[in-house]
Each structure stands twice: as C-alpha cells, then as structure tokens.
Design an enzyme around this catalytic site. Structure first.
Site, PDB file in Angstrom:
ATOM      1  N   GLU A 335       0.832  -1.200   0.000  1.00 42.46           N
ATOM      2  CA  GLU A 335       0.000   0.000   0.000  1.00 42.46           C
ATOM      3  C   GLU A 335       0.869   1.254   0.000  1.00 42.46           C
ATOM      4  O   GLU A 335       0.510   2.271  -0.598  1.00 42.46           O
ATOM      5  CB  GLU A 335      -0.936   0.013   1.208  1.00 42.46           C
ATOM      6  CG  GLU A 335      -1.957   1.147   1.158  1.00 42.46           C
ATOM      7  CD  GLU A 335      -3.082   0.991   2.164  1.00 42.46           C
ATOM      8  OE1 GLU A 335      -3.893   0.055   2.000  1.00 42.46           O
ATOM      9  OE2 GLU A 335      -3.139   1.795   3.115  1.00 42.46           O
ATOM     10  N   HIS A 366       5.471 -27.597   2.686  1.00 45.46           N
ATOM     11  CA  HIS A 366       4.545 -28.619   2.203  1.00 45.46           C
ATOM     12  C   HIS A 366       3.475 -28.005   1.312  1.00 45.46           C
ATOM     13  O   HIS A 366       2.417 -28.592   1.106  1.00 45.46           O
ATOM     14  CB  HIS A 366       3.911 -29.330   3.401  1.00 45.46           C
ATOM     15  CG  HIS A 366       4.923 -30.034   4.252  1.00 45.46           C
ATOM     16  ND1 HIS A 366       5.243 -31.363   4.077  1.00 45.46           N
ATOM     17  CD2 HIS A 366       5.728 -29.578   5.247  1.00 45.46           C
ATOM     18  CE1 HIS A 366       6.182 -31.707   4.949  1.00 45.46           C
ATOM     19  NE2 HIS A 366       6.491 -30.643   5.672  1.00 45.46           N
ATOM     20  N   LYS A 487     -13.030   2.860  -2.490  1.00 53.06           N
ATOM     21  CA  LYS A 487     -14.057   3.247  -1.523  1.00 53.06           C
ATOM     22  C   LYS A 487     -15.114   4.134  -2.189  1.00 53.06           C
ATOM     23  O   LYS A 487     -16.313   3.976  -1.959  1.00 53.06           O
ATOM     24  CB  LYS A 487     -13.414   4.001  -0.358  1.00 53.06           C
ATOM     25  CG  LYS A 487     -12.486   3.166   0.507  1.00 53.06           C
ATOM     26  CD  LYS A 487     -11.874   4.025   1.598  1.00 53.06           C
ATOM     27  CE  LYS A 487     -10.908   3.248   2.464  1.00 53.06           C
ATOM     28  NZ  LYS A 487     -10.275   4.112   3.496  1.00 53.06           N
TER      29      LYS A 487
END
Length: 516
Positions: A335, A366, A487
C-alpha cells in the site's frame, strides 16, 4: 546511474549464485538491534554492491533519514511529517513530535487501569473480554502483536478481532461473549471508514440492548477525529483516545490503535515492543549508509525489482510468533509503494514495489516451496529465523535445519549429475524431474533471543526500509490514492444494488442484475 547498475547486473547474473555467495560468505552481513542480516546469497559482488551504495548516496538516503527524524514534511500529499517513530521515543522530543509521543501514554495508563481494576464495567466488575474493531492498518498491526505474544497475556481477558464488513465476522467475534463484561474498541483514524463504522454500530446496538445508557462505558474509540466520534456517540461519554494525524494508519500499531493489545498483553509487554522499535530508530538515524540495515535493504529492493526485474519477494518466517507478519507487511509495503507515479505527477520509469507474499516456515515447505524450488520463475526469498530459545531442543534444531536447507537448495540447486550420483539406477525421466535449477536469491535474518524487543525492532526496520525504498523509487509512501478510489466507487454502487439507480459499467450492471 541506473545504466551503470544494469551493467553490473548483467555481469553478476552470468556467475552462478553459488559462486557469488561463496565469495561473500560471512562478509555480506549487517547487524542492528540484535538482528543479523546475511545478504551473501544475493546477486551482488563487491563492485555491484559499491555501485549500489553510490546510487543510494546519489538518491540522498541519509538526508531522507534526517528529514524523517527531523519532522520535515515527508508526506507532500497531505503536507505532513511522518511521526510514527515518535510514538516509541524513549526521551522527550520537541514540538509536534513530543505531542505524538505523549499521545500513546493515556492508552498505556488505561490498559494498566483495566488490568488493576481501577477501570471497571458499568456493573462494577472487571472486563473479561475485548472486541477490537478496525480494518487495514487499524487491524493488521494489533492482530499481529496479539497473535505473536498471546502466550504472554495474563489470564482474564478474551480478545477477539473484527475487520470485515461481512456480517459473519462480527457475529463470530461476539459469539459466546457477555456484553456486561465486554469492552468494544473501535479504531478509525478518520472515523469515516465504512467497514469499521458498520461493525461499530452493530456492536453498539448489542451493548445497548443489554446495558442501555450505560453501554457507552463499554466503548473505547481511537481516532484523529474526536468530534466525529462524539457526534456518533450522541452525547454519551465513552473512552476516547488520540491517533495523531501525522501517523499513517499502516504505521499506527505503536499508537493507541493497539489499545486492545496493551490491555490483553499488559502495558509492560507493549512497552518492551516500543523499546525495541526505538533501538532500531536509533540505528537508522545514526548509522551511515554502508552499515544502515533499512537503507541497505531498501537498496536491495531497488536492485532486485528495478534492475534485475524480479516481480515478487517471498517472506518465509521460521518463527511461529511471526506467522502473520507476511500479511502485515503486504499492507505496509504494497500500500505504501504500490504506485507508479511520483508526488510531482510524473510516471516512474522503472518497476517499483514487488508483490510480497509468504507464510510460516516450515508449514510452507509442504505447499508453495515446490513452486519456489522448481517453478519457472526465480523469486528472491527472505528468511527470518527467530524461534523462542529454551523450547524443545529437537524442534528448534529441526526448524533451524529446515530453514538453512531451504536457503541452500534455493541458491545451489541440484544438478542432473548429482541426482544420478545420489540415486543410481533412477529412470532418466524421473531423474530430470528431480533437478533443481538453483539461482534463487535469498536474505537470511536471525535473532539470538527473540522477544517483544526483537519484534519491535523488526517491524520498525521494515517501516524504515519501506520509506527509503519509496525515496529510491521517487514515491510518497504515506498516501494511498488507489485505495481511496475503490471506496468511492463502492459508495456509488450502493444505490444500484437497491434498484434506486443503475450502474454505468455494463459488466457491473449485469452482475448486479444477477445478484438481485
């Protein structure tokens, strides 16, 4: 300067990484606040390293440090300094920096008062649970701290987190809790974050249904907009704490934004975290470029991304306490520097911040380590080996061995000849599938006595590294226009979801029609 660096890169890339590393073994080491950082397995030799240091001097990294710690305007978008470092200062400062330093002290005292019983519920009993509500920087940092040191938390407090606007998130957080003994903490710098206000409103209703007017005594709000918070409270008095305007959200875990952690872990543990961060601040402020860990790592980020063309960096935390660190750093770095236009409006001509991802070692072995070792893309890795000393020796030995082995194989690989020598008689097709190309660069970080101080120093190091990398790329790490646009668009689309308006974009309109 970039042309000069590219010339060095072409030369170094022609040498096997194992040979480059062997020549620098034990020499490419930096130390800071108890951390040891080994960069021998990077595509850097003496000449290229010197050229990179010259580049850092030309980009005035030391002056950038002086600006940061001198409270200069380093956030041009908002015309502000960046004073997150002042929150962990051990001595009084001057001007606005001192105001910022003081701002965290009431939260620490409140945490002590909760734990001592001086602050109690509306019914006069101790608080037994906390629900922390925030998102982004108001969630990742506190969640990381609480998870890292939950075993150090004194008994008596159940801590829950809620960030997502999905109603299930708060439902889960409140399940099994008694509102009569629960403190709800809301963290929003602007006190305008939709997700946080939505969850806070629902939590307030949950408290009001049980406690009536006394419910405000069970609310603590952390914000840089106290008037908005007071208006939201509708005249009731809740606990209010300051989040300074000059502290960015993703740099705010040192502030009252971590009030829940101060209570949960105890103020003394949190103060140890602040002390470790302060030690890293002193290193960053006082050490020259050549020995300055955050500056050197920022230069490495520029080298790998902008010069060598690596699009990603993988963080491998061989410390269970740091299992959430990759998630935290994704916001901090991506960000902050996930941009391609500088504050002057001019496009950056080189690749900037790489994608950052990773997880907990040895769990990742794994899973995605297969891709790291034999996938078609060579991605630089960052190992952090910092387990708790004094725990079961067999487990600590295994963890250490696995971390060392992974770094060695990533760098040196495994040739077809080695496969055939080690496994004679193996079918040729199978043997070729066991070849590891190697040449995967890595940095190896270790700490001999990991604890709250080491944690604070590590996070502060990444903060400073992010700031310096932004300077190298010509970016402002303290704004986030891309986030803001999302937003705004979400707010525009809400009326379309209820049928009051229609979406302009045809694909969005078709999706809304299907959802409705």
């Amino acid at each position: 300067m970039d042309t000069d660096l590219s010339t060095h890169a072409q030369r170094v890339r022609q040498t096997p990484l194992g040979n480059v590393a062997a020549a620098r073994a034990g020499q490419a080491v930096l130390t800071a606040a108890g951390w040891r950082i080994d960069m021998a397995r990077q595509y850097l030799d003496g000449d290229s390293d010197n050229a990179l240091l010259a580049f850092g001097r030309a980009r005035s990294l030391e002056a950038a440090s002086a600006d940061l710690f001198g409270a200069a305007i380093v956030n041009p978008s908002e015309g502000r300094p960046a004073l997150h470092w002042a929150l962990r200062a051990r001595m009084p400062l001057k001007g606005e920096a001192e105001t910022v330093r003081q701002s965290v002290l009431p939260a620490l005292q409140f945490a002590r008062d909760i734990r001592s019983g001086n602050v109690r519920t509306a019914g006069g009993t101790p608080f037994t649970s906390i629900v922390h509500i925030g998102i982004g920087g108001s969630d990742f940092g506190p969640r990381l701290i609480a998870d890292a040191f939950e075993d150090m938390a004194p008994a008596g407090i159940d801590l829950r987190f809620c960030a997502n606007v999905d109603p299930l998130d708060l439902d889960r957080a409140l399940t099994g809790l008694d509102p009569a003994t629960t403190l709800v903490i809301g963290v929003s710098k602007s006190f305008g974050t939709e997700e946080t206000l939505y969850n806070l409103a629902r939590a307030r209703t949950w408290l009001e249904n049980a406690l009536g007017d006394a419910s405000a005594q069970h609310l603590a709000l952390v914000t840089a907009a106290p008037e908005k918070a007071k208006a939201w409270l509708g005249g009731r008095d809740a606990h209010l704490f300051d989040m300074p305007l000059s502290v960015g959200g993703r740099f705010s875990l040192w502030s009252a934004a971590s009030l829940a952690c101060m209570i949960y872990l105890g103020a003394d543990v949190f103060d140890r975290i602040l002390a470790g961060a302060s030690d890293m601040d002193a290193h960053t402020r006082d050490m020259p470029l050549a020995a300055n860990v955050p500056m050197r790592l920022a230069l490495l980020d520029y080298w790998n991304t902008s010069i060598l063309g690596d699009k990603m960096r993988v963080l491998l935390a061989y410390a269970n306490r740091l299992r959430l660190l990759p998630t935290y750093l994704q916001q901090l770095e991506m960000e902050s520097n996930g941009k391609s236009v500088g504050p002057d409006g001019v496009s950056i001509t080189v690749d900037t911040a790489p994608a950052l991802w990773g997880g907990e070692g040895s769990v990742g072995q794994h899973s995605y380590h297969q891709w790291l070792h034999q996938g078609s893309q060579a991605v630089p890795c960052e190992f952090i080996l910092a387990p708790d000393t004094g725990r079961d020796s067999a487990g600590l030995s295994a963890l250490t061995a696995h971390a060392l082995a992974q770094a060695e194989v990533l760098a040196n690989g495994r040739s077809l000849a080695e496969v055939k020598t080690e496994e004679p008689g193996l079918d040729d097709a199978v043997a070729r599938q066991k070849v590891h190309a190697g040449g995967r660069a890595s940095t190896f970080m270790t700490h001999a006595a990991f604890g709250p101080e080491a944690f604070g120093a590590l996070v502060a190091m990444y903060e400073h590294r992010t700031y310096f990398a932004g300077k190298l790329w010509g970016l402002n790490p303290f704004d986030q226009w891309g986030v803001e646009r999302g937003k705004t668009m979400a707010a525009r689309l809400k009326p379309a979801l209820t049928g009051e308006e229609s979406a302009d974009d045809p694909v969005t309109a078709s999706l809304i029609a299907a959802l409705r």
